[in-house]
Design an enzyme around this catalytic site. Structure first.
Site, short mmCIF file in Angstrom:
data_model
loop_
_atom_site.label_atom_id
_atom_site.label_comp_id
_atom_site.label_asym_id
_atom_site.label_seq_id
_atom_site.Cartn_x
_atom_site.Cartn_y
_atom_site.Cartn_z
N THR A 104 0.61 -1.06 0.07
CA THR A 104 -0.13 -0.01 -0.08
C THR A 104 0.81 1.22 0.04
O THR A 104 0.49 2.24 -0.55
CB THR A 104 -0.88 -0.02 1.19
OG1 THR A 104 -0.13 0.02 2.31
CG2 THR A 104 -1.85 -1.18 1.26
N VAL A 144 -4.13 4.33 0.28
CA VAL A 144 -5.52 4.30 0.66
C VAL A 144 -5.47 2.98 0.89
O VAL A 144 -6.25 2.08 0.01
CB VAL A 144 -6.26 4.97 -0.44
CG1 VAL A 144 -7.83 5.07 -0.25
CG2 VAL A 144 -6.02 6.34 -0.97
N HIS A 145 -4.99 2.41 1.96
CA HIS A 145 -4.67 0.86 1.83
C HIS A 145 -6.04 -0.07 1.89
O HIS A 145 -5.76 -0.82 0.82
CB HIS A 145 -4.36 0.57 3.67
CG HIS A 145 -3.35 1.41 4.22
ND1 HIS A 145 -2.13 1.37 4.10
CD2 HIS A 145 -3.58 2.57 4.97
CE1 HIS A 145 -1.60 2.39 4.75
NE2 HIS A 145 -2.43 3.08 5.38
N ASP A 146 -7.13 0.39 2.26
CA ASP A 146 -8.26 -0.88 2.34
C ASP A 146 -8.66 -0.79 0.59
O ASP A 146 -9.04 -1.70 0.21
CB ASP A 146 -9.19 -0.17 3.14
CG ASP A 146 -8.96 -0.30 4.59
OD1 ASP A 146 -9.45 0.15 5.28
OD2 ASP A 146 -7.81 -0.87 4.68
#
Ligand code: RIB
Ligand code: CA
Length: 311
Positions: free
Chosen positions: A190, A239-241
């Site tokens: 990420t 924006v990891h998720d």
């Protein structure tokens, strides 16, 4: 045929972007969202999740889950998270969460399923671990878990631990060793997929509710990251998720290696670290497809395309 998914979220700003992508992508069928304590208290995660679905006009059922980690006492969290704030910058929700507890709904839904629902935890793994503890046989009904969490080279909650794993290491250890196919999208991936202020302007230019909200959420993240955890490139944020959800839509957006992964639960300095055995020194059977690389242009293209849609 759209892939059925359930997102387990601790809605904060990047969970919100992930929820909108999952709800608007024609390649996914979002059956529901379960909330868990993490970025903020679970009640606030629930309110934030409801606000997101109200905002994009997609009525997805939301189930509230665990309000504290499985074993440890709840962790000290700042009143306002640096990168999430508290409540999302959206109107107060007008919808309600379901009455059923998230863990009960997860057990019931997977037990009754045809084994065709991908579980996508993008917060601490407390709900998922409690489901597996409560009903171990339900694991066989989960074709894949695609988890945002973990880190090999760099942590964000400590030198080595990533937040989702750090909040509830016992839960994470149980889940990574559950024996089901797991793809893990860690910080090593990420942090390579940084979104810039210019990207946010491009999102805003799309003019859809999802793209406009995503621009606001990511600008908030950029502000928080520049202040508290600057990335290699300033004025950007991961924006990891959202990357975890995009990896279900198009698996080629990440590059994974099948390795043995476990979770430290007793380390004074390493609690919550994901121990990645790239050298196969432990002889432990590989259990996780661990993402170490990202096709960043493809990720951005997917985000703009899907967030540019209306319900
Ligand atoms: O470490 C990043 C993860 O922790 C993301 O899922 C973010 O939303 C927080 O839950
Ligand atoms: Ca999250």
């Amino acid at each position: 045929m759209a892939t059925k998914v359930i997102l387990d979220v601790d809605t904060g700003t990047d969970d919100a972007v992930a929820l909108m992508i999952a709800a608007l992508s024609p390649d996914l069928k979002l059956l529901g969202a379960t909330t868990v304590v993490g970025n903020c208290p679970c009640t606030i995660c629930t309110e934030n999740t409801l606000r997101v679905f109200d905002h994009i006009g997609v009525p997805i059922p939301v189930y509230q889950g665990m309000v504290e980690p499985m074993v440890r006492p709840d962790f000290d969290r700042p009143e306002e998270s640096e990168v999430h704030g508290k409540y999302l910058d959206l109107p107060e929700s007008t919808s309600q969460a379901q009455a059923q507890h998230a863990v009960d709904w997860l057990v019931e839904t997977f037990s009754a399923s045809a084994g065709d629902i991908t579980l996508v935890p993008v917060g601490p793994l407390t709900n998922v671990a409690m489901m597996l503890r409560h009903c171990p046989e339900v694991a066989a009904q989960i074709p894949e878990l695609v988890i945002m969490g973990g880190a090999h080279h760099i942590g964000n909650r400590s030198a080595l631990a990533e937040f989702n794993i750090w909040v509830d290491p016992e839960a994470a250890r149980l889940v990574v060793n559950c024996g089901r196919p797991i793809r893990m999208v860690p910080l090593d991936a990420t942090h390579k997929a940084l979104i810039s202020a210019e990207d946010c302007q491009q999102l805003r230019g799309l003019g859809t509710p999802a793209a406009t909200a995503a621009a606001t959420f990511i600008e908030r993240r950029i502000e928080g990251y520049d202040r508290s955890q600057p990335m290699k490139i300033l004025n950007t944020a991961p924006v990891h998720d959202a990357l975890a959800v995009c990896a279900i839509i198009d698996p080629t957006v990440i590059k994974t290696e099948l390795i043995a992964v476990d979770v430290e639960t007793k380390g004074e300095l390493t609690d919550g670290a994901t121990i990645c055995d790239f050298g196969n020194r432990t002889g432990k059977a590989p259990n996780v497809h661990f993402a170490m690389d990202v096709d960043v242009p493809k990720f951005k293209e997917m985000m703009f395309d899907i967030l540019g849609r209306r319900a």
